[in-house]
Every structure is written in structure tokens, then in C-alpha cells.
Design an enzyme around this catalytic site. Sequence first.
Site, short mmCIF file in Angstrom:
data_model
loop_
_atom_site.label_atom_id
_atom_site.label_comp_id
_atom_site.label_asym_id
_atom_site.label_seq_id
_atom_site.Cartn_x
_atom_site.Cartn_y
_atom_site.Cartn_z
CG ASP A 195 -9.81 -1.74 4.62
OD1 ASP A 195 -10.42 -0.67 4.10
OD2 ASP A 195 -9.23 -2.38 4.05
CG HIS B 297 -6.22 -8.70 -18.65
ND1 HIS B 297 -6.24 -9.40 -19.74
CD2 HIS B 297 -5.41 -7.70 -18.66
CE1 HIS B 297 -5.68 -8.68 -20.73
NE2 HIS B 297 -5.14 -7.60 -20.16
CB THR B 298 -1.48 -12.11 -16.73
OG1 THR B 298 -2.32 -12.65 -16.03
CG2 THR B 298 -0.33 -11.77 -16.51
CG ASP C 120 -6.65 -2.27 -3.05
OD1 ASP C 120 -5.49 -2.09 -3.28
OD2 ASP C 120 -7.34 -2.12 -2.13
CG ASP D 6 -10.76 -1.94 0.20
OD1 ASP D 6 -10.84 -1.58 1.35
OD2 ASP D 6 -9.73 -1.77 -0.79
CB CYS E 245 -0.87 0.08 1.09
SG CYS E 245 -2.28 -1.03 0.92
CG ASP F 210 -16.78 4.16 2.61
OD1 ASP F 210 -16.22 3.36 3.11
OD2 ASP F 210 -17.61 4.84 3.23
CE LYS G 158 -4.90 3.34 -0.73
NZ LYS G 158 -5.46 3.11 0.27
CO CO Z 1 -8.48 -0.54 -0.61
CO CO Z 2 -10.18 0.31 2.48
#
Ligand code: CO
Ligand code: CO
Length: 342
Positions: A224, A137-138, A66, A89, A16, A48, A19
Site C-alpha cells: 500500500d 492502551h492510552t 500503525d 496494512d 504518515c 513488508d 513517519k
Molecule cells: Co503501515
Molecule cells: Co503498508
Amino acid sequence: MERTVQLTDLAVAGGCAAKYSAKLLQDLLAGFVPAQSDDLLVGLAPADDAAVYRLNDQQALVFTVDFFPPLVDDPSAFGAIAATNALNDVFAMGGRPLLALSVAAFPEALDAEAVAAILAAAAAKVREAGGVLAGGHTIRDDEPKYGLAVAGTVAPDGVWLKSSAQPGDVVFLTKPLGTGLVLTGHKKGLVGELELQTAVAQMTELNAGAADLLRPLSPHAVTDVTGFGLFGHAFEMAERSGVNIVLEADRLPALPGAIEVAKAGYRTGGDPRNRDFVEGRLILDGVSPELAALGFDPQTAGGLLVALPAMHSVVTAAEFRARDLFLEHVGRVEEGAGVIVC
Ligand code: CO
Ligand code: CO
């Protein structure tokens, strides 16, 4: 078998921490007019943990995607962490996962065995969450990336928003903090294999059990804790709910090794971005630098941040204890605006 290429060698920033910053994301979306539909219960206005779309009076679809570059070298651990992070999520919205698709990018230098291990671990995690990994999918990419698009369901009146915390609520956290610090400390040789494995075990723990216990307690607000860190996500909850969230620094739970890494002065790449995001709107009142670092540390597959009525707090704590699930009472909700950490 000795691998010539380590997964994290191929990643610029893993987990993360990769991000977009919350601030940049806000700027990017500023010119974007969000779609309107009576059945779109949760879209981008405000955003959200996942989108929610009403199918009928009993069911709404929870939909999220994600993915990120590797943050650990073990392919199975990377697949399981990426899957857990995406599935969480759905749990953060009060939903249950049904179906998942892989979103994958792999360099040709990565051997087929590693790719197979990533996919197998992700499929196992989706099964554990009660869903099915149905395809994906790759594409080829110099920097590997993996994650999931996940669809789940939730009762339309059981959607957990981050915008409905109320003064008088208590604030709970369902996992310790510090995944970014421990991973950084491990790379620098500051923490050992045991601390790394504890962090990996936590990052592969679904928030399913915590969500199951919380559902009958009708929490006011849930999200989260991921890339923006505890403080960033608490700030989002406070701002959207129009309240002040008070966090008690000495109650912040830390993974083994995290505080030592912070004390040694190491910070994750996301730390300055997360401080930037809450600048002037989060007050640190006599908080030590290492506990501040813990609060700003970007988390991968972190726990749930929950605001629920104070009168339910004793029952909540007892139920988590009875099921041997982690829960820490980290603060409270008051009238006002922003976040105070003291
Ligand atoms: Co997320
Ligand atoms: Co989240």
C-alpha cells in the site's frame, strides 16, 4: 461547541508524514538481527507491510501496528483515518482483519468529547473492516497520537509480498495521489473545504474492496502507498523484486486540488526525505515538477500498488469498473533495476 484547541495545532507533523524516513529506518535496523523462525513467513528480512506468522497449514496471522499525530482537526475524521491506515496494512498482505487494539497518546488539554469521538470513529472503521476493536492502551502526551495494532488472518500460500513483481507485469494503483499536498494546500488557504473533504473521504476508504477483487487474480506483488509516496513504495517493490518498474507520469491520478498546490510550489515535509531515499536509483525522464511532487508526496491511507500478469489486466480493469472501484493502470514491470518515470 467551539474548541479552544485544534487537533492539528497540537501536532508537529501529522499522518504518515510523521513517519521515520525510509533511509533512517534502514540505518536504524541495520544493526538489528531479525528473529528467525520457520513459522515467521514475513518478518524484517525483508520487511513488508505487516508481519506474517504461520499458525497451521491453512492459516497465518497477519500482525501490524500503525499510529500518528492528527492531520485533520475533526476528531472523528482523525480516528477514522488512523484506523483505516492501520487496517490497510492487513489488506496489503492479502489478509482480513480480526482484532484491533488502540494505541493512543492524548494531552490533558484535549477534551473528553474529542477523545471519545476519535475512539468511536476508529471502532466503526474496524467493524466495517470485519474486525473488532477490543481495547487498547492510552498514555498522556503533549502531542496527540492515535492508531491501532491489528491482527488478521491470511492463507499461508495467499500472502502478498512486495518482492515478487515479474517482468511483463502491469502496474495498477487503486487510489489517486496527493493527500499530503491537499492537506498542506488547505492549511495555506490554497484549496477549499470540498477538496479537503474529498481527500478525507479517500483516507477513510478501506482497501478491503480492492483486495477482495484482487484475491482471485493472484497478483504477483502488492503493497500500500503510504509515507514514502508512490515513487518510494514503487522503488521498494522494484528493488526487492530485482526488476525495473516503469511509471508513466501522465497516467498518475491526482486528488482534486493536489496539482494546483504542487504548481504553487508547496511541498510536504516528507517530500525531500522521499527524494533522498531513491536518490540515484529513480530516474525522472522529462517529468514536470508538479507530477514529480505528486509521486514523492507522502500518502496517508493510500491505495494498493499492484503488479499482476499483463494477461489479467483487462479482466482486472473490468471488475473494478463493475464494482465502481477506482483503478488506474500506471506502469509496467521490466527486466532491470530501479524505477523510471517518463
Ligand atoms: Co503501515
Ligand atoms: Co503498508
